[in-house]
Motif scaffolding. Structure first.
Motif, PDB file in Angstrom:
ATOM      1  N   GLY A  35       0.811  -1.207   0.000  1.00  0.00           N
ATOM      2  CA  GLY A  35       0.000   0.000   0.000  1.00  0.00           C
ATOM      3  C   GLY A  35       0.841   1.252   0.000  1.00  0.00           C
ATOM      4  O   GLY A  35       2.064   1.206   0.158  1.00  0.00           O
ATOM      5  N   TRP A  36       0.165   2.372  -0.180  1.00  0.00           N
ATOM      6  CA  TRP A  36       0.781   3.694  -0.112  1.00  0.00           C
ATOM      7  C   TRP A  36       0.078   4.513   0.963  1.00  0.00           C
ATOM      8  O   TRP A  36      -1.148   4.512   1.051  1.00  0.00           O
ATOM      9  N   PHE A  37       0.888   5.220   1.727  1.00  0.00           N
ATOM     10  CA  PHE A  37       0.395   6.163   2.715  1.00  0.00           C
ATOM     11  C   PHE A  37       1.053   7.499   2.459  1.00  0.00           C
ATOM     12  O   PHE A  37       2.088   7.575   1.805  1.00  0.00           O
ATOM     13  N   ARG A  38       0.478   8.557   2.982  1.00  0.00           N
ATOM     14  CA  ARG A  38       1.088   9.869   2.851  1.00  0.00           C
ATOM     15  C   ARG A  38       0.919  10.666   4.129  1.00  0.00           C
ATOM     16  O   ARG A  38      -0.070  10.521   4.835  1.00  0.00           O
ATOM     17  N   GLN A  39       1.920  11.490   4.388  1.00  0.00           N
ATOM     18  CA  GLN A  39       1.894  12.309   5.587  1.00  0.00           C
ATOM     19  C   GLN A  39       2.354  13.711   5.269  1.00  0.00           C
ATOM     20  O   GLN A  39       3.490  13.919   4.840  1.00  0.00           O
ATOM     21  N   VAL A  48      -3.646   5.909   1.313  1.00  0.00           N
ATOM     22  CA  VAL A  48      -3.886   6.394  -0.040  1.00  0.00           C
ATOM     23  C   VAL A  48      -4.491   5.291  -0.914  1.00  0.00           C
ATOM     24  O   VAL A  48      -5.547   5.461  -1.511  1.00  0.00           O
ATOM     25  N   ALA A  49      -3.780   4.155  -0.990  1.00  0.00           N
ATOM     26  CA  ALA A  49      -4.234   3.063  -1.842  1.00  0.00           C
ATOM     27  C   ALA A  49      -3.531   1.781  -1.435  1.00  0.00           C
ATOM     28  O   ALA A  49      -2.464   1.825  -0.814  1.00  0.00           O
ATOM     29  N   ALA A  50      -4.143   0.644  -1.788  1.00  0.00           N
ATOM     30  CA  ALA A  50      -3.538  -0.649  -1.498  1.00  0.00           C
ATOM     31  C   ALA A  50      -3.886  -1.635  -2.606  1.00  0.00           C
ATOM     32  O   ALA A  50      -4.883  -1.464  -3.319  1.00  0.00           O
ATOM     33  N   ILE A  51      -3.064  -2.676  -2.710  1.00  0.00           N
ATOM     34  CA  ILE A  51      -3.278  -3.698  -3.723  1.00  0.00           C
ATOM     35  C   ILE A  51      -2.870  -5.048  -3.151  1.00  0.00           C
ATOM     36  O   ILE A  51      -1.846  -5.154  -2.474  1.00  0.00           O
ATOM     37  N   PRO A  88      -2.749  20.713  -4.916  1.00  0.00           N
ATOM     38  CA  PRO A  88      -1.840  21.141  -3.846  1.00  0.00           C
ATOM     39  C   PRO A  88      -2.040  20.335  -2.562  1.00  0.00           C
ATOM     40  O   PRO A  88      -1.063  20.069  -1.848  1.00  0.00           O
ATOM     41  N   GLU A  89      -3.262  19.925  -2.283  1.00  0.00           N
ATOM     42  CA  GLU A  89      -3.525  19.150  -1.061  1.00  0.00           C
ATOM     43  C   GLU A  89      -2.977  17.726  -1.121  1.00  0.00           C
ATOM     44  O   GLU A  89      -3.021  17.004  -0.132  1.00  0.00           O
ATOM     45  N   ASP A  90      -2.458  17.315  -2.272  1.00  0.00           N
ATOM     46  CA  ASP A  90      -1.783  16.015  -2.365  1.00  0.00           C
ATOM     47  C   ASP A  90      -0.332  16.094  -1.887  1.00  0.00           C
ATOM     48  O   ASP A  90       0.349  15.070  -1.797  1.00  0.00           O
ATOM     49  N   THR A 122       5.477  17.278  -4.029  1.00  0.00           N
ATOM     50  CA  THR A 122       5.065  18.656  -3.817  1.00  0.00           C
ATOM     51  C   THR A 122       4.297  19.130  -5.046  1.00  0.00           C
ATOM     52  O   THR A 122       4.815  19.060  -6.163  1.00  0.00           O
ATOM     53  N   VAL A 123       3.074  19.601  -4.816  1.00  0.00           N
ATOM     54  CA  VAL A 123       2.234  20.080  -5.903  1.00  0.00           C
ATOM     55  C   VAL A 123       2.030  21.574  -5.725  1.00  0.00           C
ATOM     56  O   VAL A 123       1.463  22.017  -4.713  1.00  0.00           O
TER      57      VAL A 123
END
Length: 125
Positions: A35-39, A48-51, A88-90, A122-123
């Protein structure tokens, strides 16, 4: 032991795309998941997502559905996160995670055993 190396972050304008990669070594994920996480600064480590590794079933946070696509390449033992229509919120540090066992939950950091070092996304607006 499992080692995860994530990469692919960077600076992108709003509306742009990035693809993150997570290369795994050291174990078999035949019954596991990644999976992916974000902080973001001052915030929680969010799902965020998983597989699932065997069947490639996918799961997404509502905030990224329709914009992000998670996938995996069994031959390369690598997971990807294609991020489109970035906002930007990503902006956050994105980390990949993995487990080698079967479990019904995918959305909590405690659902995973192994972690990558993180890559900054960074967006700009």
């Amino acid at each position: 032991q499992v080692q995860l190396v994530d990469s692919g972050g960077g600076l992108v304008q709003a509306g742009g795309s990035l693809r993150l990669s997570c290369a795994a070594s050291g174990s078999s994920f035949s019954t596991g998941a990644m999976g992916w996480f974000r902080q973001a600064p001052g915030k929680d480590n969010d799902f965020v997502a998983a597989i699932t590794w065997s069947s490639a079933s996918t799961y997404y946070a509502d905030s990224v559905k329709g914009r992000f696509i998670i996938s995996r390449d069994k031959a390369k033992n690598t997971m990807y996160l294609q991020m489109n229509s970035l906002k930007p919120e990503d902006t956050a540090v994105y980390s990949c995670a993995a487990r080698t066992y079967s479990r019904s939950s995918y959305v909590y950091p405690s659902d995973y055993t192994y972690w990558g070092q993180g890559t900054q996304v960074t967006v700009s607006s």
